[in-house]
Scaffold this active site. Sequence first.
Site, PDB file in Angstrom:
ATOM      1  N   GLY A  12       0.663  -1.077   0.117  1.00 15.42           N
ATOM      2  CA  GLY A  12       0.045   0.103   0.047  1.00 15.42           C
ATOM      3  C   GLY A  12       0.847   1.212  -0.072  1.00 15.42           C
ATOM      4  N   VAL A  14       1.451   3.602   2.275  1.00 11.72           N
ATOM      5  CA  VAL A  14       2.390   3.691   3.328  1.00 11.72           C
ATOM      6  C   VAL A  14       3.360   2.517   3.260  1.00 11.72           C
ATOM      7  CG1 VAL A  14       2.741   3.882   6.019  1.00 11.72           C
ATOM      8  CG2 VAL A  14       0.322   5.043   4.695  1.00 11.72           C
ATOM      9  N   ARG A 111      -5.156   2.958  19.038  1.00 12.89           N
ATOM     10  CA  ARG A 111      -4.279   4.160  19.348  1.00 12.89           C
ATOM     11  C   ARG A 111      -4.639   4.911  20.551  1.00 12.89           C
ATOM     12  NH1 ARG A 111      -4.605   7.214  13.748  1.00 12.89           N
ATOM     13  NH2 ARG A 111      -2.794   6.275  12.658  1.00 12.89           N
ATOM     14  N   CYS A 150      -1.645  11.458  10.584  1.00 11.60           N
ATOM     15  CA  CYS A 150      -0.877  12.020   9.931  1.00 11.60           C
ATOM     16  C   CYS A 150      -1.295  13.741  10.405  1.00 11.60           C
ATOM     17  CB  CYS A 150      -0.732  11.981   8.686  1.00 11.60           C
ATOM     18  SG  CYS A 150      -2.350  11.757   7.585  1.00 11.60           S
ATOM     19  N   SER A 179      -3.090  12.034  -1.029  1.00 12.75           N
ATOM     20  CA  SER A 179      -2.309  10.657  -0.518  1.00 12.75           C
ATOM     21  C   SER A 179      -2.759  10.117   0.720  1.00 12.75           C
ATOM     22  CB  SER A 179      -0.867  10.818  -0.651  1.00 12.75           C
ATOM     23  OG  SER A 179      -0.626  11.987   0.291  1.00 12.75           O
ATOM     24  N   GLY A 180      -3.231  10.953   1.699  1.00 12.72           N
ATOM     25  CA  GLY A 180      -3.853  10.508   3.067  1.00 12.72           C
ATOM     26  C   GLY A 180      -4.943   9.600   2.630  1.00 12.72           C
ATOM     27  N   GLU A 202     -11.341  11.757  10.813  1.00 12.06           N
ATOM     28  CA  GLU A 202     -10.133  12.445  11.174  1.00 12.06           C
ATOM     29  C   GLU A 202     -10.425  13.406  12.218  1.00 12.06           C
ATOM     30  OE1 GLU A 202      -7.832  10.788   9.197  1.00 12.06           O
ATOM     31  OE2 GLU A 202      -6.944  12.607   9.116  1.00 12.06           O
ATOM     32  N   ARG A 235     -10.385  17.585   2.779  1.00 16.59           N
ATOM     33  CA  ARG A 235      -9.592  17.158   1.925  1.00 16.59           C
ATOM     34  C   ARG A 235      -9.541  18.233   0.690  1.00 16.59           C
ATOM     35  NH1 ARG A 235      -6.891  13.030   2.919  1.00 16.59           N
ATOM     36  NH2 ARG A 235      -8.501  12.023   3.537  1.00 16.59           N
ATOM     37  N   HIS A 242       0.024  17.760   4.398  1.00 17.98           N
ATOM     38  CA  HIS A 242      -1.093  18.437   5.223  1.00 17.98           C
ATOM     39  C   HIS A 242      -0.784  19.785   5.692  1.00 17.98           C
ATOM     40  CE1 HIS A 242      -3.091  14.721   4.601  1.00 17.98           C
ATOM     41  NE2 HIS A 242      -3.161  14.225   5.776  1.00 17.98           N
ATOM     42  N   THR A 323       2.863  11.410   4.355  1.00 17.95           N
ATOM     43  CA  THR A 323       3.131   9.997   4.303  1.00 17.95           C
ATOM     44  C   THR A 323       4.343   9.518   4.749  1.00 17.95           C
ATOM     45  OG1 THR A 323       3.948   9.841   2.066  1.00 17.95           O
ATOM     46  CG2 THR A 323       1.243   9.201   2.407  1.00 17.95           C
TER      47      THR A 323
HETATM   48  C1  11C Z   1      -5.907  11.133   5.745  1.00 20.31           C
HETATM   49  N1  11C Z   1      -4.774  11.147   7.900  1.00 20.31           N
HETATM   50  O1  11C Z   1      -5.417  12.046   5.338  1.00 20.31           O
HETATM   51  C2  11C Z   1      -5.324  10.455   7.096  1.00 20.31           C
HETATM   52  C3  11C Z   1      -4.981   8.939   6.704  1.00 20.31           C
HETATM   53  O2  11C Z   1      -5.482   7.392  11.026  1.00 20.31           O
HETATM   54  O3  11C Z   1      -3.723   6.953  10.110  1.00 20.31           O
HETATM   55  C4  11C Z   1      -4.444   8.187   7.722  1.00 20.31           C
HETATM   56  C5  11C Z   1      -5.400   7.557   8.670  1.00 20.31           C
HETATM   57  C6  11C Z   1      -4.921   7.324  10.045  1.00 20.31           C
HETATM   58  O4  11C Z   1      -7.096  10.819   5.365  1.00 20.31           O
END
Ligand code: 11C
Length: 344
Positions: A12, A14, A111, A150, A179-180, A202, A235, A242, A323
Amino acid sequence: MAVRVGILGATGAVGQRFIQLLEDHPTFELAALTASESSAGKTYKEAAKWRVNTPIPEDVAEMTVTETTPEAVPDGVDLLFSSLPSGVAADVEPGFLEEGYVVSSNSSNDRMAPDVPLTIPEVNPGHLELIEVQREERGWDGALVKNPNCSTITMVPTLAALDQFGLENVNVSTLQAVSGAGYSGVTSMEIIDNAIPHIGGEEDKMETESRKLLGDFDGAELHLHEMDVAASCNRIPTLDGHLENVFAETTEDVSPEEAAEAMREYPSVDLHSSPDQLIHVFEDPGRPQPRMDRERGDGMQISAGGIQKTADGLKYNCLAHNTIRGAAGASVLNGELLVEEGYL
Ligand code: 11C
């Protein structure tokens, strides 16, 4: 001595960054690649649709991808980097931990679990001590460490620098790269001429993970930071990087100059993947910008700028490569910390 490592979810977006960052790494030797059943048995170059901006390392291209099970991982591998989708990770990571593997995971499951360190080495390395709690409670021989989302990683080091002024309420609005969202976002670019608000999960992650990262571990229990965090996550059609607009209220009066100095002086750590200076602060209020600034410090430096006073505190912008600093690089750095602290 080299530590043999593997990547769970190696094909993938990452996973590919992991491969790029582990090439010529001074401590880690890549010895295992796992992916979904449909990739197992193929060479990496057959299994992966490679999209990183450097070629697949030659030795990795010919490695065979295996299924994501402890039995499939070759002997002598001790540390696994995980970039599995969170649902898959929740199912399979415990099996590796029971078998004694140390797992540095970018996946979002667990997490916020009270016994799992959510760590940015420059911010809260002491939270690794939660591993003892985890081993006792879950009976794992291995150890699980997570890095944050991220968008959280982009902001939290700047908050850590400002915490000395008494952080109270933090509001943040993000402009997150495609890319997220994984390959589908990058390949289709269907977001061109658009912006998507309230992107999946998010906001909650930023609001909770930030408080855990800046919380105190008293030797038995982790106490979340008392600040309130409110996040709006959007987004935008940027490929990588970001950008975030932060509004931070502090109990103490703090000038933009004092805030800039606190960020510039916030210490880095002496680990291979950590930049010499963690936060670069721009004088030009038009920076940082994703395309110009995301590669700073090999993608591991946080940038900030546009610091101004508000009625209750400060507003500023910050940026990181999502990433690299926000995912694979964050996880590799946690792996380096685990080695440094003797967990391997
Ligand atoms: C994004 N931050 O840009 C996210 C992707 O919890 O690791 C990574 C999601 C995460 O959509």
